[in-house]
Design a protein around this motif. Structure first.
Motif, short mmCIF file in Angstrom:
data_model
loop_
_atom_site.label_atom_id
_atom_site.label_comp_id
_atom_site.label_asym_id
_atom_site.label_seq_id
_atom_site.Cartn_x
_atom_site.Cartn_y
_atom_site.Cartn_z
N ASP A 277 0.83 -1.21 0.00
CA ASP A 277 0.00 0.00 0.00
C ASP A 277 0.86 1.26 0.00
OD1 ASP A 277 -2.37 -1.36 -0.10
OD2 ASP A 277 -2.80 -1.22 2.06
N ALA A 278 1.98 1.22 0.71
CA ALA A 278 2.88 2.39 0.72
C ALA A 278 3.38 2.68 -0.68
CB ALA A 278 4.05 2.14 1.68
N MET A 279 3.75 1.64 -1.42
CA MET A 279 4.23 1.85 -2.78
C MET A 279 3.10 2.28 -3.70
SD MET A 279 7.38 1.37 -2.34
CE MET A 279 7.91 1.52 -4.05
N LYS A 280 1.91 1.74 -3.50
CA LYS A 280 0.76 2.11 -4.33
C LYS A 280 0.35 3.55 -4.11
CE LYS A 280 -4.18 1.10 -4.90
NZ LYS A 280 -5.30 0.22 -4.49
N LEU A 281 0.30 3.98 -2.86
CA LEU A 281 -0.24 5.30 -2.53
C LEU A 281 0.80 6.41 -2.54
CD1 LEU A 281 -2.61 4.29 0.40
CD2 LEU A 281 -3.26 4.89 -1.94
N TYR A 282 2.09 6.04 -2.31
CA TYR A 282 3.11 7.08 -2.17
C TYR A 282 4.38 6.82 -2.97
CZ TYR A 282 0.09 8.27 1.75
OH TYR A 282 -1.00 8.59 2.53
N GLY A 283 4.51 5.64 -3.56
CA GLY A 283 5.71 5.35 -4.33
C GLY A 283 6.96 5.26 -3.50
N SER A 284 6.80 5.03 -2.19
CA SER A 284 7.95 4.99 -1.28
C SER A 284 7.64 4.07 -0.12
CB SER A 284 8.24 6.41 -0.75
OG SER A 284 9.19 6.39 0.29
N ASP A 285 8.67 3.39 0.39
CA ASP A 285 8.47 2.56 1.58
C ASP A 285 8.69 3.36 2.86
OD1 ASP A 285 11.20 2.87 1.51
OD2 ASP A 285 11.69 0.74 1.42
N LYS A 286 8.90 4.66 2.71
CA LYS A 286 8.99 5.56 3.87
C LYS A 286 8.22 6.85 3.58
CE LYS A 286 13.73 6.86 2.56
NZ LYS A 286 13.95 5.81 1.54
N PRO A 287 6.93 6.75 3.42
CA PRO A 287 6.15 7.93 3.01
C PRO A 287 6.04 8.97 4.11
CG PRO A 287 4.69 6.08 3.49
CD PRO A 287 6.10 5.54 3.55
N ASP A 288 6.04 10.23 3.68
CA ASP A 288 5.79 11.34 4.59
C ASP A 288 4.28 11.52 4.69
OD1 ASP A 288 5.56 13.72 5.96
OD2 ASP A 288 7.13 14.76 4.84
N THR A 289 3.72 11.16 5.84
CA THR A 289 2.27 11.19 6.02
C THR A 289 1.80 12.42 6.78
OG1 THR A 289 2.54 9.70 7.92
CG2 THR A 289 1.97 8.70 5.81
N ARG A 290 2.65 13.47 6.82
CA ARG A 290 2.18 14.72 7.41
C ARG A 290 1.13 15.39 6.51
NH1 ARG A 290 7.90 17.55 8.48
NH2 ARG A 290 8.36 16.24 6.67
N PHE A 291 1.07 14.97 5.27
CA PHE A 291 0.09 15.52 4.34
C PHE A 291 -0.41 14.42 3.43
CE2 PHE A 291 4.14 15.61 2.27
CZ PHE A 291 3.92 15.51 0.91
N GLY A 292 -1.50 14.69 2.71
CA GLY A 292 -2.14 13.69 1.88
C GLY A 292 -1.48 13.57 0.52
N MET A 293 -2.21 13.93 -0.53
CA MET A 293 -1.71 13.86 -1.90
C MET A 293 -1.32 12.43 -2.30
SD MET A 293 0.73 16.91 -3.41
CE MET A 293 0.37 18.10 -2.13
N PRO A 294 -2.17 11.42 -2.01
CA PRO A 294 -1.84 10.05 -2.42
C PRO A 294 -1.87 9.90 -3.93
CG PRO A 294 -4.09 10.15 -1.66
CD PRO A 294 -3.49 11.49 -1.38
N PHE A 295 -1.19 8.88 -4.43
CA PHE A 295 -1.15 8.61 -5.86
C PHE A 295 -2.52 8.13 -6.35
CE2 PHE A 295 3.66 7.44 -6.27
CZ PHE A 295 3.98 8.65 -5.67
N VAL A 296 -2.86 8.53 -7.55
CA VAL A 296 -4.07 8.05 -8.22
C VAL A 296 -3.67 7.57 -9.60
CG1 VAL A 296 -6.36 8.64 -9.08
CG2 VAL A 296 -5.53 9.65 -6.94
N GLU A 297 -4.05 6.35 -9.95
CA GLU A 297 -3.69 5.79 -11.25
C GLU A 297 -4.79 6.02 -12.27
OE1 GLU A 297 -2.68 1.69 -10.99
OE2 GLU A 297 -0.92 2.01 -9.73
N LEU A 298 -4.38 6.47 -13.46
CA LEU A 298 -5.29 6.48 -14.61
C LEU A 298 -5.10 5.23 -15.44
CD1 LEU A 298 -4.90 10.21 -15.73
CD2 LEU A 298 -6.80 9.19 -14.47
N LYS A 299 -3.89 4.69 -15.36
CA LYS A 299 -3.56 3.42 -16.01
C LYS A 299 -2.47 2.80 -15.16
CE LYS A 299 -1.14 1.62 -20.11
NZ LYS A 299 -0.48 2.01 -21.40
#
Length: 589
Positions: A277-299
């Motif tokens: 989920d970290a890679m899916k939503l943030y592209g990183s295994d150490k995501p900065d979760t002080r703010f949102g901006m999660p990844f959204v896939e179009l493809k």
């Protein structure tokens, strides 16, 4: 003692008290008939007053000759200041001087010994012993001291025992490069400095020390950056007869204790997220979760309907993934700002080829950089998937899946910084779980351990070691704070058969495994308990608690980005006699 008090402790209740102070001259202000000296030690600053006609002429003469950083002893009486300084804890009093003694004169320092110094990094590192006199640096080391104190207090309260492990050990092929130390008594053979006490703490578990910790120096010969040093400090921990849940609970407790006791912050319960989920939503295994901006896939790869196909846009059609972020409230970004962002992600450090944007204007219209290929009706579907609102700006990248996720992670962090969402005084923590056990190296055509070779697979995934090693999950966990990995660990392998299997998958022959780790395999045959642990980057924790980007600020005598100590000029060559004694020949380039 040469002094009765420090330069930071005198208050109004001390008025009338005879005192003796020692310290360094911060500055001298000579107004003719009156002379003031700001005297500094590690505890603070006290103002000294000398008055012609009332102070001994010899003291007046010494005061006028005293330069910055002279070491002096002052004897006098505490009096109330006429002009008080509310910015100093000692600002209501001063010392009427009876006698002044220069204990040691000083050369003019190469930079100001003040909070806002005029010395650059290189100059201050060369004269680090002067830099350490500054309040800001001293406070950093005081925070580090308090962190160590509170760590020991918590660990002792949980029945852990602190055990020192060897510093001269055996070099191992996994992990980063070792620093090696030649052995004079055993010519041609070398010790290594430990990258961690990993095998020793596991042996302590075999020995029955079921709760071990150590605040320990470790060494890695790797490329350096702001959060790396060739020598660094870990809070190293191990426990027996535990599950992953026990580890998470115990050391989440440690981190929350440190936050509360060191900087007075009540850290909330630490949420958990899988590696996937970290890679899916943030592209990183150490995501900065002080703010949102999660990844959204179009493809992409997560069973999402492709919203990019059928419009003959070659970039998207050829891409493995089309993914973006929603920059809330940024639809009013000018073309110049977007062009600047595009150039930013094209830098070699990021490596993206371009940036697609979609403006969802406040009037409800939608405009993009791909209007030639996608209608407004198409873009409305994009807006819905991003859960965008009028006033939002969508920033989209396309390309190879792994590279594009990494690039978008960099862009997300940059947008977070530009929008003021990465406040160093706000703390967001996260456990990242269920890492892959192994990663494949195309270059070496073999598997590598993603953490280290002693990490246990998830019990339910052990059968997959034979059939599909790449899908095996590790019984491992990392603690992330504000986008920085501050700790990592795992449940360990404790059976000889499984550990031998792991070595086999990693490409060790039975002979190599025996030569490198035979002592551990043997120990597992003498009643090794189930065990697991974690290690925290002590320097990194200090820098996060202090709101700094670099761990160097929290190390008394750090190395620079080239791994050099410019103060003592190290590393350095050694004499031919020493080389001969060690039977080492130096090959000149």
């Amino acid at each position: 003692m040469l002094r009765t008090h420090t330069c930071g402790e005198l208050r109004m209740e001390h008025v009338g008290t005879p005192v003796s102070l020692c310290g360094w001259v911060q500055r001298v202000r000579d107004k003719g008939g009156l002379i003031w000296i700001d005297l500094r030690d590690r505890y603070g600053i006290t103002q000294l007053l000398l008055e012609e006609g009332k102070t001994a002429p010899a003291a007046i003469e010494l005061a006028r000759s005293a330069g910055r950083e002279f070491v002096v002893k002052a004897v006098g009486e505490v009096i109330e200041r006429k002009s008080k300084n509310p910015n100093l804890p000692t600002g209501e009093v001063e010392i009427r001087i009876d006698g002044l003694e220069v204990l040691n004169p000083a050369k003019l320092p190469p930079f100001l010994i003040e909070d806002d110094t005029d010395g650059g990094d290189d100059l201050r590192m060369r004269f680090r012993y002067l830099d350490l006199r500054r309040n800001t640096v001293r406070k950093n080391l005081e925070l580090r001291h308090k962190m160590a104190q509170q760590t020991r207090l918590y660990m002792d309260g949980q029945s852990f025992i602190e055990v020192e492990t060897p510093v001269l050990i055996k070099s191992t092929p996994e992990g980063a490069r070792d620093f090696v130390v030649p052995s004079r008594m055993n010519p041609g053979e070398f010790y290594a400095l430990p990258q961690s006490p990993q095998t020793f703490k596991q042996l302590l578990m075999v020995s029955g020390f079921d709760r071990y910790y150590q605040i320990v120096k470790c060494f890695r010969d790797e490329d350096l950056r702001a959060d790396r040093q060739p020598e660094f400090t870990q809070i190293d921990c191990e426990m027996s007869f535990v599950t992953q849940e026990d580890i998470l609970q115990m050391f989440e407790g440690l981190i929350r204790h440190l936050f509360k006791q060191v900087i007075g912050v009540e850290l909330a319960e630490v949420p958990r997220m899988s590696y996937a989920d970290a890679m899916k939503l943030y592209g990183s295994d150490k995501p900065d979760t002080r703010f949102g901006m999660p990844f959204v896939e179009l493809k992409g790869t997560f069973d999402t309907v492709d919203l990019t196909s059928g419009r003959n846009f070659g970039l998207f059609d050829a891409a493995g993934i089309v993914v973006g972020i929603n920059a809330k409230g940024c639809a009013d970004y000018t073309r110049k700002q977007i062009d600047e962002l595009t150039e930013w992600i094209k830098r070699p450090q990021v490596g993206a080829k371009g940036l697609i944007y979609v403006r969802y204007n406040t009037d409800g219209t939608i405009k993009s950089s791909v209007d030639k290929f996608y209608s407004e009706e198409d873009l409305k579907h994009w807006v819905v998937r991003f859960q965008a609102e009028p006033g939002d700006l969508l920033l989209i990248l396309a390309g190879d899946t792994a590279k594009t996720r990494k690039q978008l992670n960099e862009l997300r962090l940059e947008m977070g910084s530009r929008l003021g969402l990465r406040d160093p005084g706000r703390f967001s923590s996260l456990w990242v779980l269920d890492f892959p056990l192994l990663e494949w190296s195309e270059e070496e055509n073999r598997w590598f351990a993603m953490h280290h070779p002693f990490t246990s697979p998830k019990p339910e995934d052990i059968p997959l070691l034979e059939t599909d090693p790449g899908s095996v999950r590790a019984n491992a966990y990392d603690l992330v704070i504000n986008g920085t990995e501050v700790g990592g660990g795992s449940i360990r392998i404790f059976q000889k058969e499984l550990q031998s299997k792991m070595f086999d998958i990693l490409g060790f022959s039975p002979e190599e495994a025996r030569a490198q780790f035979g002592f551990l395999l043997d120990a597992f045959e003498y009643g090794a308990p189930p065990h697991g642990g974690i290690a925290f980057g002590f320097d990194r924790l200090c820098s996060i608690f202090g709101g700094a980007d670099s761990i160097r600020d929290y190390i008394a005598f750090p190395k620079n980005n080239s791994g050099r100590d410019v103060m003592i000029d190290s590393p350095a060559g050694i004499s031919p006699a020493q080389l001969n004694e060690l039977q080492i020949a130096v090959v000149k380039k």
